[in-house]
Design an enzyme around this catalytic site. Structure first.
Site, PDB file in Angstrom:
ATOM      1  CD  GLU A 106      -2.945  -1.150   2.286  1.00 26.33           C
ATOM      2  OE1 GLU A 106      -2.517  -1.709   3.306  1.00 26.33           O
ATOM      3  OE2 GLU A 106      -4.062  -0.607   2.219  1.00 26.33           O
ATOM      4  CD  GLU A 126      -3.939  -6.494   3.653  1.00 26.36           C
ATOM      5  OE1 GLU A 126      -4.055  -7.233   2.649  1.00 26.36           O
ATOM      6  OE2 GLU A 126      -3.107  -5.580   3.699  1.00 26.36           O
TER       7      GLU A 126
END
Ligand code: NAD
Length: 703
Positions: A106, A126
């Site tokens: 990210e 995730e």
């Protein structure tokens, strides 16, 4: 503008931000603060024409700090930091290497250009922790590669390689040579071309990647791949919102969703198992000066199912191993099985023929004990028979070199008795592998009262070398896993005698989340194998005429499970499915008649409760007796070795989730229905349920 882990160096007009936070450059609070200061410093000083972001050590950012999940939310920190980075007025280029996961990826989405060294891997895992990317990933990545591909990556949760990342459009180019130099060179080319910043947040999402049909397909996929789970569906909500909401609003929506996800039982359970797996190597009370012994080679006695699998584990870890059996025929069969296992890995593209040959060359067969004399660890894996094992240990004691670790793979037998057959019981330990030994991650390390701490440390090191998750247990019947299995299996068998169909029992357990229903497991392992264990342990079983009688009845009728096409189910050639079998049902019915077992109907809830409550109850006893050092160890055994759903956190975490009072009341209800023989709440359960406490609290106060 430098901090302990973040430095900025100017190379001409290129500012190089370099991060060094060993071992894997986790993005923790110190890294965030360092990066934030670095970006502010660059902005303040001026005269910088491009910024490069790289990491030192074995990998670029490997991900966010999972330890922070339990604390206050950090999303605003990430949002602000990434905004500062992205809003720099000059091109920002990330140069990656290693394994770039989650928050690590990210960060790079907030950079303007992304480069990677050969061999780099990228992923957003995730959902495997019950959450979604929460540092802008759900809003930035779809602006780069579209909603569909973003969700493919998130739902798959596995890392992709450089070629795939290039095709997807996650990275701009593969670089060769020194990462930092190559990234700086790329930045210089951008300066030369007057390329300027290229902010992901300013792009828009291609609406064709977020059609109703695509979202429906992904939703179906998420539901079937992650049954009983929320995170994947939440990820779909967050990512598809990127196509509708302005960027900043999308970020806030992502934060709202990720914070909701973190609060779910699913996420708490998955994070619990993640940490429990890391903690199993910490064995309370083991003296710090207990030094592990070196393991450079192994020996295995018994070239059967387990011995063969164990030999493969050694060869895969590049450790030479000698495998012994009693006859040439048995040895040849074992070696052929090893060869076939490797062949199937070659066929599935998991290794090359050269790899296979290199590994097979590490495995040597023998019929002579003296060939085991040089092995650093010897693992016995012969039939489950105490006298046979004692005889073998006596021989091993005669041939093994001083200091060799002598291990048994017994599933249920008393290792203290086996050790007593040697003159060196301090070197004897249980190494309980699970079938198939080369695949299953769990290794129970069973210590007797005499096992030396150095031997336990050696076993833990060996587990690491063999890429296993070790859990240390003390000697008792069945150790942690199989001892807990007893009540679980007993009730499943009892319910089919009460008239439930095998499919109904297994179906309820699988719907609840077990990887495979227990009766299907018996068919896979072999009903005869179970019956042998029951017979070997008959003395210690309770006076219950129905005890394991479903197994005995099917076995007596020649139904051995998958190996001969019939057990609890029927199996057809060329078809891996399991089919209901009226013949099995009739055998079970007539056994029930002989045993006077009344027929009744069973709800899915009853099936799950009757199987799980005894499992939990025994786990609590194991904890109370100190057979397992921690509740987390019990949970790891069941998640890593028995297909217990990680998203329920293991049996003891699950007990805390539903409440110990619920478990206590459930066990008491079945005691009132079926009598006290099998249904006595464990003393620790009774106490904690009355006090309104959890096992986690009790465990923490004690450790
Ligand atoms: P298996 O029957 O497949 O293999 C046993 C092997 O031992 C055979 O090759 C046999 O020839 C050999 N053997 C017998 N006597 C011997 C002797 N005196 N010297 C040398 N070799 C001898 O059995 P398995 O399933 O591999 O089980 C082995 C052990 O592992 C048992 O103690 C079992 O309880 C345990 N275990 C089995 C499983 C499983 O799922 N199969 C899982 C965990 C542990």
């Amino acid at each position: 503008m430098n901090s302990d882990c973040v430095t900025v160096n100017l190379e001409g007009d290129v500012a190089v931000i370099s991060v060094n936070n060993p071992p894997v450059n986790t993005i923790d609070a110190a890294v965030r603060a360092g990066l934030s200061a670095a970006v502010a410093g660059i902005r303040a000083r001026g005269g910088v024409a491009a910024v490069v972001l790289v990491c030192e050590g074995s990998t670029f950012f490997s991900g966010a700090d999972i330890g922070e999940f339990a604390g206050p939310p950090k999303e605003a920190d990430y949002r602000d930091l990434f905004r500062q980075l992205e809003q720099l007025p000059v091109p920002v280029v990330a140069g990656m290497h290693g394994v770039v996961m989650g928050g690590g990826l990210e960060v790079t989405l907030a950079c303007h250009y992304r480069l990677a060294a050969p061999g780099t891997r990228f992923g957003l895992p995730e959902v495997t922790l019950g959450i979604i990317p929460g540092a802008g990933g759900t809003q930035r990545l779809p602006r780069l590669i579209g909603v569909e591909k973003t969700l493919d990556l998130i739902l798959d949760a596995r890392p992709v390689d450089v070629a795939t990342a290039l095709t997807l459009g996650i990275i701009d180019a593969e670089i060769s040579g020194d990462v930092r130099k190559a990234t700086v060179a790329f930045a210089r080319a951008l300066i030369h071309d007057r390329a300027g910043p290229r902010r992901t947040s300013e792009r828009s999402v291609d609406p064709n990647t977020a059609t109703g049909a695509i979202i429906d397909r992904l939703t179906q996929q998420a539901k079937s791949r992650y049954p009983n789970r929320e995170a994947a569906l939440t990820a779909i909500k967050a990512v598809s919102a990127a196509a509708k909401l302005p960027f900043e609003e999308g970020l806030l929506y992502e934060t709202e969703l990720v914070n909701g996800a973190k609060a779910t039982a699913e996420s708490k359970a998955l994070v619990h198992v993640f940490f429990a797996e890391r903690d199993t190597r910490k064995v309370p009370g083991l003296p710090a000066d207990a030094k592990p012994r070196a393991i450079a080679s192994g020996g295995v006695v018994g070239a059967g199912t387990m011995g063969g699998g164990i030999a493969i584990c050694f060869a895969n870890a590049n450790l030479p191993v000698t495998i012994l059996d009693t006859t040439q025929e048995a040895l040849d069969r074992g070696l052929a099985f090893i060869g076939k296992t490797y062949d199937s890995m070659v066929k599935r593209g998991r290794m090359t023929t050269a790899d296979k040959e290199q590994r097979m060359a590490l495995i040597r067969g023998t019929l002579d004990y003296p060939d085991l004399a040089n092995a650093d660890v010897l693992i016995e894996a012969v039939f489950e028979n105490l006298e046979l094992k004692r005889k073998i240990f006596k021989t091993l004691d005669e041939v093994a070199k001083p200091g060799a670790v002598l291990a048994t793979n017994t599933s249920t037998l008393d290792i203290t008795h086996i050790a007593a057959a040697t003159r060196r019981p301090q070197d004897v330990v249980g190494l309980h592998f699970f079938s198939p030994a080369n695949v299953m991650p769990l290794l129970e390390v069973v210590r007797t009262d005499l096992t030396e701490p150095a031997v336990i440390r050696t076993a833990l090191d060996l587990a690491k070398a063999l890429r296993k998750t070790p859990v240390v247990a003390r000697v008792c019947y069945g150790f942690i896993g199989n001892r807990m299995m007893e009540g679980y299996a007993r009730e499943a068998e009892r319910m089919v005698l009460e008239g439930a169909m095998p499919r109904q029992v297994d179906g309820a357990l699988e719907e609840w989340g077990m990887a495979m229903g227990i009766l299907a497991v018996f068919d896979m392992a072999g009903i005869d194998v179970g019956v042998n264990v029951h017979r070997a342990n008959a003395e210690r079983y309770p006076p219950d005429p129905a005890y394991y009688q479903a197994d005995f009845a099917l076995h007596a009728a020649g139904r051995l499970g998958q190996k001969n096409g019939k057990g609890y189910y029927k199996y057809l050639p060329g078809d891996r499915g399991r089919h209901d079998d009226p013949e099995a049902a009739e055998i079970l019915r007539s056994t029930a008649r002989q045993l006077n077992i009344p027929q009744r109907s069973h709800s899915a809830a009853e099936i799950v409760e009757r199987c799980l409550y005894p499992l939990i109850n025994e786990g609590i006893r194991i904890l109370d007796e100190g057979v397992a050092a921690r509740a987390g160890d019990v949970d790891v055994v069941w998640c890593a070795g028995y297909g217990f759903p990680r998203y329920r956190g293991g049996p003891l975490f699950y007990a805390d989730t539903i409440g110990l009072k619920t478990v206590y009341d459930g066990i008491s209800k079945y005691r009132d229905l079926f009598g006290p023989m099998h249904w006595q709440p464990a003393p620790l359960l009774t106490r904690l349920a009355a006090e309104g406490r959890t096992l986690a609290e009790w465990d923490k106060a004690r450790n």
